[in-house]
Write an enzyme that holds these catalytic residues in place. Structure first.
Site, mmCIF file in Angstrom:
data_model
loop_
_atom_site.group_PDB
_atom_site.id
_atom_site.type_symbol
_atom_site.label_atom_id
_atom_site.label_comp_id
_atom_site.label_asym_id
_atom_site.label_seq_id
_atom_site.Cartn_x
_atom_site.Cartn_y
_atom_site.Cartn_z
ATOM 1 N N GLU A 50 52.685 37.924 12.945
ATOM 2 C CA GLU A 50 51.372 37.498 13.423
ATOM 3 C C GLU A 50 51.184 37.860 14.888
ATOM 4 O OE1 GLU A 50 48.669 33.425 13.616
ATOM 5 O OE2 GLU A 50 50.847 33.258 13.626
ATOM 6 N N SER A 52 49.073 25.366 10.671
ATOM 7 C CA SER A 52 48.849 24.325 11.674
ATOM 8 C C SER A 52 48.190 23.092 11.072
ATOM 9 C CB SER A 52 47.974 24.853 12.803
ATOM 10 O OG SER A 52 48.654 25.841 13.544
ATOM 11 N N SER A 106 41.594 30.315 10.058
ATOM 12 C CA SER A 106 40.614 31.394 10.144
ATOM 13 C C SER A 106 40.312 31.961 8.765
ATOM 14 C CB SER A 106 41.130 32.506 11.059
ATOM 15 O OG SER A 106 41.299 32.038 12.369
ATOM 16 N N GLU A 119 51.998 28.842 26.280
ATOM 17 C CA GLU A 119 53.062 27.990 26.819
ATOM 18 C C GLU A 119 54.275 27.963 25.882
ATOM 19 O OE1 GLU A 119 49.227 26.975 28.585
ATOM 20 O OE2 GLU A 119 49.900 27.196 26.507
ATOM 21 N N GLN A 171 45.729 31.407 6.411
ATOM 22 C CA GLN A 171 47.042 30.871 6.797
ATOM 23 C C GLN A 171 46.954 29.346 6.917
ATOM 24 O OE1 GLN A 171 48.173 31.790 10.802
ATOM 25 N NE2 GLN A 171 50.359 31.643 10.401
#
Length: 394
Positions: free
Chosen positions: A230, A115, A147, A364, A112
């Site tokens: 996910e 990010s 990952s 968060e 993926q």
């Protein structure tokens, strides 16, 4: 119209024609896909039979009992849990034909590419650029926390194709071949000593427009589907039985090693067991919901609950084993074949669980998702929603 009896006949025929014990795993999974037993709720010809998703559990159970290999060969967590439902929801007929079968057989392992160093929790702020060049897109940028990139043949990629519009509107979603020139994969070492994830640098990487998933500029909508899947995949791993996973390691030690038991810990042991069972059953319900192609923001709650519980159980396990639980001397840099959330021993599980509240969306940020999209509470004030991405401070 396929009936339940027809479905059972298909399963028996698959097992009769392809012995799962002696067959090559990829060959067996390919035959399973061709029989429509990969995802029975997918359309015919794309690994499914157009049946209600509730039938999938019994197919999975029968094949597992016969010794069949798991989807993706057990290594394709991102492909099976995230890429496949996104391709099914947004892919063209040609994309489904091209990508779903090798994904299911494990021939194409996925990673993926979402990010970035400056866009972790705020995924819409990604800076990796994709510029149109004829029938291709030229991609340049950096991704992080990727990952299993070192093993992947394919990636799901979000890149910025229009910097002149607000950040959510200028993104496009691609399926990227990881085997081509211009992709540099570098390991990132974790607190456990392993390097299951990476930073990935993309330099003039070509992605065909035929690999664009969804509309140009529609990447945020496509990515949201991936993220919802996910969070369900991380928070509720498929097929976990009662006392499976991390809680099973603790209960086994509690029963088998009476010397470890502390009467003062009994109530905490019972509380964690009950919470683990609640999370497991809730996860089963969410997986069934996700299987219909409609995973919702409730997956954020599942992911938060999983992360909190994993950290609580791993802390309890350390206390249960006392001094021996603190032993951890395996700091060798490893490049594992799979992502292992509960692997080698109490020390490993305690350290690995620290990442559960970060990976797949921080707890968060997910609490914001729960409050706004599940509970309907007022959203946080955001001053950047109508500003062109190129004009945002970075």
């Amino acid at each position: 119209m396929t009936t339940e009896a027809d479905l059972q006949a298909r399963v028996r025929a698959l097992l009769d024609e392809h012995d799962p014990i002696t067959s090559d795993p990829q060959d067996f999974l390919g035959a399973r896909f061709d029989a429509g037993l990969a995802w029975v709720h997918f359309p015919r010809g794309n690994g499914g039979l157009g049946l209600p998703p509730t039938y999938q559990a019994q197919v999975d159970a029968q094949l597992a009992a016969a010794g069949a290999p798991p989807p993706g060969g057990g290594r394709n967590i991102i492909g099976i849990g995230m890429a496949a439902p996104t391709i099914a929801a947004f892919g063209t007929d040609e994309q489904k034909r091209k990508f779903l079968r090798p994904l299911f057989t494990g021939e194409h392992l996925y990673c993926q590419l979402f990010s970035e160093p400056g866009a972790g929790s705020d995924l819409a702020a990604v800076a990796t650029r994709a510029v149109r060049d004829g029938d291709d897109w030229i991609v340049n940028g950096q991704k992080v926390w990727t990952s299993m990139a070192q093993h992947a043949q394919m990636a799901i990629l979000v890149a910025r194709t229009n910097p002149d519009v607000p950040k959510h509107a200028g993104l496009t979603y691609f399926l990227c071949d990881m085997r081509q020139p211009g992709i540099d994969i570098r390991p990132l070492r974790q607190i456990t000593g392993e390097a299951e994830f990476n930073e990935v640098f993309l330099t003039d990487v070509r992605v065909p427009d035929a690999n664009r998933l969804g509309a140009e500029g529609g990447g945020w909508r496509v990515a949201t589907t991936t993220l919802n899947n996910e969070r369900v995949a991380i928070g509720s791993r498929t097929g976990i039985p009662r006392e499976g996973g991390h809680i099973g390691r603790v209960t086994a030690a509690w029963r088998d090693e009476p010397a470890l038991r502390n009467p003062a810990m009994h109530d905490e042991m019972m509380r964690l067991w009950v919470e683990a069972e609640v999370v497991r059953l809730t996860g089963e319900r969410l997986r069934q919901q996700a299987a219909t192609g409609q995973p919702g923001p409730q997956g954020a709650g599942m992911k938060v609950a999983f992360a909190r519980l994993a950290q609580a159980i791993s802390g309890f396990e350390i206390e249960l084993h006392a001094e021996s639980g603190l032993r951890y001397d395996d700091w060798t840099l490893r490049r594992p074949e799979t992502v292992d959330l509960i692997g080698r021993g109490p020390g490993y599980r305690y350290l690995r669980a620290r990442g559960n509240s970060i990976e797949g969306g921080t707890s968060e940020i997910l609490r914001n998702t729960i409050s706004e999209r599940v509970l309907g509470l007022p959203g946080e004030h955001r001053v950047d929603k109508t500003v062109a991405w190129k004009d945002l401070p970075r």
